[in-house]
Design an enzyme around this catalytic site. Structure first.
Site, PDB file in Angstrom:
ATOM      1  N   CYS A  17      63.620  15.303  30.622  1.00  0.00           N
ATOM      2  CA  CYS A  17      62.641  14.849  31.624  1.00  0.00           C
ATOM      3  C   CYS A  17      61.476  14.176  30.914  1.00  0.00           C
ATOM      4  O   CYS A  17      61.653  13.116  30.319  1.00  0.00           O
ATOM      5  CB  CYS A  17      62.190  15.995  32.530  1.00  0.00           C
ATOM      6  SG  CYS A  17      61.857  17.561  31.702  1.00  0.00           S
ATOM      7  N   SER A  18      60.282  14.790  30.943  1.00  0.00           N
ATOM      8  CA  SER A  18      59.152  14.159  30.260  1.00  0.00           C
ATOM      9  C   SER A  18      58.190  15.218  29.738  1.00  0.00           C
ATOM     10  O   SER A  18      56.979  15.058  29.820  1.00  0.00           O
ATOM     11  CB  SER A  18      58.431  13.191  31.189  1.00  0.00           C
ATOM     12  OG  SER A  18      58.016  13.877  32.356  1.00  0.00           O
ATOM     13  N   CYS A  19      58.712  16.327  29.207  1.00  0.00           N
ATOM     14  CA  CYS A  19      57.877  17.379  28.645  1.00  0.00           C
ATOM     15  C   CYS A  19      57.021  16.774  27.524  1.00  0.00           C
ATOM     16  O   CYS A  19      57.525  16.018  26.694  1.00  0.00           O
ATOM     17  CB  CYS A  19      58.739  18.505  28.097  1.00  0.00           C
ATOM     18  SG  CYS A  19      59.705  19.330  29.368  1.00  0.00           S
TER      19      CYS A  19
ATOM     20  N   CYS B  53      61.551  14.115  25.011  1.00  0.00           N
ATOM     21  CA  CYS B  53      62.147  15.075  25.945  1.00  0.00           C
ATOM     22  C   CYS B  53      63.289  14.345  26.611  1.00  0.00           C
ATOM     23  O   CYS B  53      63.067  13.499  27.471  1.00  0.00           O
ATOM     24  CB  CYS B  53      61.125  15.547  26.975  1.00  0.00           C
ATOM     25  SG  CYS B  53      61.878  16.545  28.275  1.00  0.00           S
TER      26      CYS B  53
END
Lengths: 213, 94
Positions: A124-126, A121
């Site tokens: 962000c940090s999906c 991602c």
């Protein structure tokens, strides 16, 4: 490491190492904000402190074991695999996983002898938290997020995975409402073995599912 | 609800510099790819980010790009790809 300590040998009794600072002693702006909002909501009776604790416990209780069960089932049950690739939410619910908390579309991408999938991602940090729990810290690092999309083969090699040129490397940048899980290939000669073959990293795509060492 | 694209359609990502909560990564703007699948209708994150929960829904697609088109100096084989989820209002037909 050197055994040398920069201290005064004339006065050994006074020798003291500096204390390690506590890791949690920085009360940042966002930490303060969280505490303030949480305490207000508890005071107003919206939820209790025990509700918060239980929610964190539930969050931490989600581990990659869930993903491993899904993958192992897909390896032995072609009908289940077809459902998993078509409607992953339904396939996970059929194993008893509650997916209602997650307002995203879980999408399973299948590794084949010709295609290797890997997820990132960049924004962000999906991450497929419903099946893998919280992401590892490297997944959230700027280096992984920026490099995996630009030079995936170099990064995969650093993870110890070198793929032949005729295999297509397919990077999935989860930028919106989809969350990806990689369905790794079953290693040769592992019929009858348990879902322990399926590791977290093989479901992110930075490793292959492997026979136990 | 209607959608503009089908799998296989060639598209270009709009090359605009927009403020706000944009889920279209900068590196893919202006690049050309192919619709891999239609993912459904979702609320527009550019509106959602400002608390407009009743905003209209937008078609979301998975778009496949050849890495060598995205990064001119890409070091891997010609067939490597990057697949990205992109909302319809960021795509134009080519």
């Amino acid at each position: 490491m050197s055994e040398h300590h920069d201290h005064d040998h004339e006065a050994p009794r006074r020798h003291r190492h500096p204390l390690q600072p506590d890791a949690d002693d920085t009360l940042t702006y966002h930490r303060k904000l969280e505490i303030a909002v949480r305490e207000l909501l508890i005071e107003k009776g919206i939820f209790t402190a025990d509700d918060v604790r239980a929610a964190i416990e539930e969050l931490d209780g989600r581990t990659p074991d869930r993903g491993s069960r899904v993958v192992a089932r897909a390896w032995v049950d072609p009908e289940y695999k077809a459902l998993l690739l078509k409607d992953a939410r339904k396939a996970c619910e059929s194993l008893g996983f509650d997916m209602d908390l997650f307002d995203v579309t879980l999408t399973v991408v299948e590794n084949t002898p010709k295609v290797h999938n890997v997820i990132v991602c960049t924004l962000c940090s999906c991450y497929p938290r419903m099946l893998l729990g919280l992401p590892p810290s490297w997944y959230k690092s700027r280096a992984y997020r920026s490099r995996m999309v630009k030079e995936p083969r170099v990064v995969l090699k650093e993870f110890g995975l070198e793929l032949p040129e005729d295999v297509t490397v397919r990077v999935h940048d989860s930028t919106a409402d989809l969350r990806y899980l990689v369905l790794p290939m079953r290693p040769e000669g592992t019929a009858g073995m348990s879902d322990r073959l399926v590791t977290r990293d093989s479901m992110i795509g930075v490793a292959l599912a492997q026979r136990p060492r | 609800m209607k959608r503009a694209f089908d799998p296989g359609d060639r598209v270009r990502v709009r090359k605009v510099d927009a403020p706000g909560h944009i889920r279209t990564p900068y590196y893919i703007r202006g690049k050309e790819g192919e619709i891999e699948r239609f993912c459904g209708f979702f609320r527009n994150p550019e509106e959602l980010a400002y608390g407009r929960y009743d905003c209209e829904q937008r078609a979301l697609y998975r778009v496949r790009f050849l890495q060598r088109h995205v990064w001119p100096d890409y070091g891997g084989p010609r067939h490597d790809t990057v697949d990205i989820d992109i909302y319809e209002h960021w795509l134009e037909r080519i």
